[in-house]
Design a protein around this motif. Structure first.
Motif, mmCIF file in Angstrom:
data_model
loop_
_atom_site.group_PDB
_atom_site.id
_atom_site.type_symbol
_atom_site.label_atom_id
_atom_site.label_comp_id
_atom_site.label_asym_id
_atom_site.label_seq_id
_atom_site.Cartn_x
_atom_site.Cartn_y
_atom_site.Cartn_z
ATOM 1 N N VAL B 246 0.857 -1.193 0.000
ATOM 2 C CA VAL B 246 0.000 0.000 0.000
ATOM 3 C C VAL B 246 0.890 1.239 0.000
ATOM 4 C CG1 VAL B 246 -1.792 1.258 1.239
ATOM 5 C CG2 VAL B 246 -1.828 -1.253 1.226
ATOM 6 N N ALA B 247 1.925 1.231 0.862
ATOM 7 C CA ALA B 247 2.845 2.368 0.938
ATOM 8 C C ALA B 247 3.556 2.582 -0.397
ATOM 9 C CB ALA B 247 3.866 2.133 2.057
ATOM 10 N N ALA B 248 3.932 1.490 -1.056
ATOM 11 C CA ALA B 248 4.623 1.585 -2.349
ATOM 12 C C ALA B 248 3.716 2.251 -3.387
ATOM 13 C CB ALA B 248 5.050 0.196 -2.826
ATOM 14 N N GLY B 249 2.444 1.855 -3.397
ATOM 15 C CA GLY B 249 1.490 2.468 -4.330
ATOM 16 C C GLY B 249 1.360 3.963 -4.064
ATOM 17 N N LEU B 250 1.297 4.314 -2.799
ATOM 18 C CA LEU B 250 1.180 5.722 -2.403
ATOM 19 C C LEU B 250 2.429 6.512 -2.826
ATOM 20 C CD1 LEU B 250 0.090 8.159 -0.786
ATOM 21 C CD2 LEU B 250 1.000 7.091 1.284
ATOM 22 N N ILE B 251 3.616 5.980 -2.511
ATOM 23 C CA ILE B 251 4.869 6.676 -2.825
ATOM 24 C C ILE B 251 5.023 6.863 -4.332
ATOM 25 C CG2 ILE B 251 7.393 6.401 -2.845
ATOM 26 C CD1 ILE B 251 7.220 5.235 -0.062
ATOM 27 N N TYR B 252 4.708 5.803 -5.069
ATOM 28 C CA TYR B 252 4.874 5.890 -6.512
ATOM 29 C C TYR B 252 3.943 6.946 -7.107
ATOM 30 C CZ TYR B 252 6.292 4.622 -11.111
ATOM 31 O OH TYR B 252 6.809 4.685 -12.367
ATOM 32 N N GLU B 253 2.704 6.950 -6.643
ATOM 33 C CA GLU B 253 1.719 7.916 -7.150
ATOM 34 C C GLU B 253 2.087 9.337 -6.717
ATOM 35 O OE1 GLU B 253 -0.614 7.047 -9.239
ATOM 36 O OE2 GLU B 253 -1.633 9.000 -9.360
ATOM 37 N N ALA B 254 2.590 9.475 -5.488
ATOM 38 C CA ALA B 254 2.999 10.794 -4.983
ATOM 39 C C ALA B 254 4.122 11.360 -5.847
ATOM 40 C CB ALA B 254 3.441 10.675 -3.527
ATOM 41 N N GLU B 255 5.120 10.519 -6.149
ATOM 42 C CA GLU B 255 6.238 10.966 -6.984
ATOM 43 C C GLU B 255 5.749 11.391 -8.363
ATOM 44 O OE1 GLU B 255 9.268 7.948 -6.946
ATOM 45 O OE2 GLU B 255 9.908 8.477 -4.909
ATOM 46 N N LYS B 256 4.799 10.635 -8.897
ATOM 47 C CA LYS B 256 4.261 10.946 -10.221
ATOM 48 C C LYS B 256 3.585 12.314 -10.223
ATOM 49 C CE LYS B 256 1.294 8.002 -12.413
ATOM 50 N NZ LYS B 256 0.829 6.615 -12.714
ATOM 51 N N ARG B 257 2.945 12.636 -9.094
ATOM 52 C CA ARG B 257 2.230 13.916 -9.025
ATOM 53 C C ARG B 257 3.099 15.045 -8.476
ATOM 54 N NH1 ARG B 257 -3.979 12.653 -7.195
ATOM 55 N NH2 ARG B 257 -4.202 10.641 -8.243
ATOM 56 N N GLY B 258 4.376 14.747 -8.239
ATOM 57 C CA GLY B 258 5.286 15.792 -7.775
ATOM 58 C C GLY B 258 5.162 16.133 -6.300
ATOM 59 N N LEU B 259 4.562 15.237 -5.524
ATOM 60 C CA LEU B 259 4.492 15.449 -4.077
ATOM 61 C C LEU B 259 5.758 14.845 -3.461
ATOM 62 C CD1 LEU B 259 2.199 16.237 -1.742
ATOM 63 C CD2 LEU B 259 2.362 13.772 -1.367
ATOM 64 N N SER B 260 6.526 15.665 -2.771
ATOM 65 C CA SER B 260 7.824 15.204 -2.293
ATOM 66 C C SER B 260 7.699 14.375 -1.012
ATOM 67 C CB SER B 260 8.730 16.413 -2.042
ATOM 68 O OG SER B 260 9.860 16.008 -1.301
ATOM 69 N N ILE B 261 8.301 13.174 -1.085
ATOM 70 C CA ILE B 261 8.354 12.301 0.098
ATOM 71 C C ILE B 261 9.797 12.224 0.539
ATOM 72 C CG2 ILE B 261 8.100 9.871 0.838
ATOM 73 C CD1 ILE B 261 5.448 9.910 -0.566
ATOM 74 N N PRO B 262 10.160 12.536 1.767
ATOM 75 C CA PRO B 262 9.267 12.767 2.914
ATOM 76 C C PRO B 262 8.913 14.235 3.179
ATOM 77 C CG PRO B 262 11.520 12.558 3.675
ATOM 78 C CD PRO B 262 11.569 12.441 2.186
ATOM 79 N N ARG B 263 9.415 15.206 2.372
ATOM 80 C CA ARG B 263 9.272 16.624 2.724
ATOM 81 C C ARG B 263 7.806 17.017 2.908
ATOM 82 N NH1 ARG B 263 9.066 21.141 0.128
ATOM 83 N NH2 ARG B 263 9.299 20.133 -1.890
ATOM 84 N N GLU B 264 6.959 16.642 1.934
ATOM 85 C CA GLU B 264 5.551 17.034 2.025
ATOM 86 C C GLU B 264 4.673 15.970 2.689
ATOM 87 O OE1 GLU B 264 4.273 19.577 -1.602
ATOM 88 O OE2 GLU B 264 5.896 18.280 -2.309
ATOM 89 N N LEU B 265 5.132 14.748 2.640
ATOM 90 C CA LEU B 265 4.401 13.660 3.311
ATOM 91 C C LEU B 265 5.402 12.590 3.745
ATOM 92 C CD1 LEU B 265 1.536 12.440 4.009
ATOM 93 C CD2 LEU B 265 1.728 11.175 1.850
ATOM 94 N N ALA B 266 5.458 12.349 5.047
ATOM 95 C CA ALA B 266 6.311 11.273 5.558
ATOM 96 C C ALA B 266 5.479 9.993 5.600
ATOM 97 C CB ALA B 266 6.816 11.626 6.955
ATOM 98 N N VAL B 267 6.133 8.860 5.309
ATOM 99 C CA VAL B 267 5.409 7.578 5.266
ATOM 100 C C VAL B 267 6.196 6.508 6.021
ATOM 101 C CG1 VAL B 267 4.474 5.770 3.761
ATOM 102 C CG2 VAL B 267 4.422 8.142 2.993
ATOM 103 N N ILE B 268 5.498 5.794 6.902
ATOM 104 C CA ILE B 268 6.082 4.595 7.519
ATOM 105 C C ILE B 268 5.228 3.400 7.100
ATOM 106 C CG2 ILE B 268 6.569 3.354 9.674
ATOM 107 C CD1 ILE B 268 7.278 5.848 11.020
#
Lengths: 325, 325
Positions: B246-268
């Protein structure tokens, strides 16, 4: 443990009435049936299903032979078989072999020893002849094309899928094509390699052994392909990657190193797994869920006596175009 | 089908000699043993293992109850149990239930009907009390903490793991924290939610129901989280995501939309799956492979008579620091 004589005595009915209740026979009055059931509950009676299996000759168990459990390819096949087994009230016995032939023979022996009603082989190291020796004891189906055999096969045509993928690449200008496999010595690898060499010959390109990358099973193997590519004097411009997880590892690592996909390396995957969809991977859908389901149905039809002869059925594959070529 | 009387007659030995050979009894001369085995082969004798099970009272089968086969969480647990089963020459019966209670009860009934020697429950919808009713019939182990019960448990402390992950985020300046779950009504979700609310109270933050995202099971659900975040008036700055896929799907989609991880959203994440390692995901390793292996060993020790009382064992989890926080 109570036996049916005791139940009969306590319920005040005959032994054959108890037997009729146990076997769901219609000719028992509701009143007597209720009395027998109440007595069984009171005495904590449990049927020994091994005794029932001994009488009916059915175990309601089918073995599923596979090398590894924790692999997305086998998970999809198992899921397909599992859904059908659930619907038919059959159980799947998970027989993880690690490709050890003695463990595989143990599974075949289960059929001879009547512990199971049939076998679904997802992948194995034993020869078709070894499998055929167990066909007199019950239905067996393999998820690859083993030719005309005493056991059934459900499969996609790996050679044809490979040719299709190669031509798709060639039509887009690629001539330097490599491929990855899990095991070099498997029947599907041999079929793929023959197709690979055939197509290269058609376009007048030599087959390059160094572009056949083996030992590629999972994500990490896919990522490690980048190192192998970097070490090559001349690199392929396109790779057929047998397994979307391997392709995903490769794509992710390539992006990290700034290698542009598909511009600098085109990739076609196999299996159509969710991870490939996420990464925009062009892939061959080899219908694993359907294949698992069909494998169960074939074995089940034999057990039910609806089929006598072995089935040999090819499922059509599909090339799914996305953005990695 | 030949029986042992016929084998004895043809081999010129007594019935009890045949019986001794079948049961690997030491007091048979090599010459007689060879003669009996040759005759068995000649007559194509096969033991009916259901009859053997009836006599020995062992089936060498353990059921593994799980809702879905094709899910990385259950694949790791199954792999762990499968490796131990292979070593012990036991077989796992794959009982996919889809969380349907009637299917789960059928699996419990298999124990009562002596079709299996024990049960490993990976996840279920039936209550602990329903499971306890079957404990007199054989060993059962659950892969979650059900408290002091008649059956065994092997688990990590989900509440403690959640607290650990929350504090890790808080120590790095996060106060607006959300989390994802698969099913809102599961026991581990309830434990996690309690821990979540507790830690928020400690730091004087309100619990925000809209930041508890349910129905998150696989990669695609993870990618879909981005839409849910976009629709929020105020977004959390960090998410605990129960499942690395689930986290991988989120991270991949976030990167695609230009949302910076972890700067704009941290994920564990949770589970420590290979895909999380590839993506640099900080995660809680909840030791699924070990848990599956331990679950098998507990049931096996009971079957072998080496243990009598139920086991309740907690495995230590581990926070693996990578780059997503």
């Amino acid at each position: 443990m109570a036996n049916i004589k005791e139940i009969a005595k306590l319920a005040g009915v005959s032994v054959s009435t108890v037997s009729r209740v146990l076997n769901n026979h219609p000719y028992v009055s509701e009143e007597k049936r209720a009395r027998v059931l109440a007595t069984m509950k009171q005495l904590k009676y449990a049927r020994n299903m091994n005794a029932v299996h001994l009488i009916t000759g059915r175990t309601m168990n089918i073995a599923i032979m596979l090398p590894f459990i924790n692999h997305a390819y086998f998970s999809l096949l198992m899921e397909g078989a599992g859904q059908e087994a659930l619907a038919a009230s059959y159980r799947l016995i998970l027989c993880q072999t690690g490709y050890a032939q003695d463990k595989e023979v143990e599974v075949l022996e289960m059929l001879r020893n009547r512990e199971i009603d049939g076998i679904i082989i997802l992948s194995s190291a034993v020869t078709p002849e070894q499998i055929e020796a167990y066909c007199p004891y019950g239905p067996i189906v393999c998820c690859l094309d083993a030719g005309e055999r005493l056991f059934s096969s459900i499969y996609i045509n790996h050679a044809e899928a490979f040719r299709r993928a190669m031509h798709y690449l060639i039509d887009r200008g690629h001539r330097r094509i490599g491929f990855t496999v899990g095991r070099l010595d498997s029947p599907s690898t041999r079929a793929r390699k023959a197709a690979y060499e055939e197509v290269l010959e058609e376009i007048g390109e030599p087959s390059r052994e160094e572009w056949i990358l083996d030992g590629c099973i999972d994500l990490e193997d896919g990522a490690a392909i980048m190192d192998r590519l970097t070490e090559m004097e001349e690199r392929p411009s396109a790779l057929l990657v047998t397994g979307d997880h391997v392709a995903a590892g490769l794509i992710y690592e390539a992006e990290k190193r700034g290698l542009s996909i598909p511009r600098e390396l085109a990739v076609i995957g196999f299996d159509n797994q969710p991870i490939g969809k996420m990464l925009g991977l062009t892939t061959i859908d080899n219908r694993l869920l359907d294949m698992g389901a069909e494998a169960f149905k074939i074995v089940y039809a034999h057990i039910q006596g609806e089929r006598k002869d072995p089935v040999r059925k090819e499922l059509p594959f599909e090339l799914i175009e996305r953005s990695s070529v």
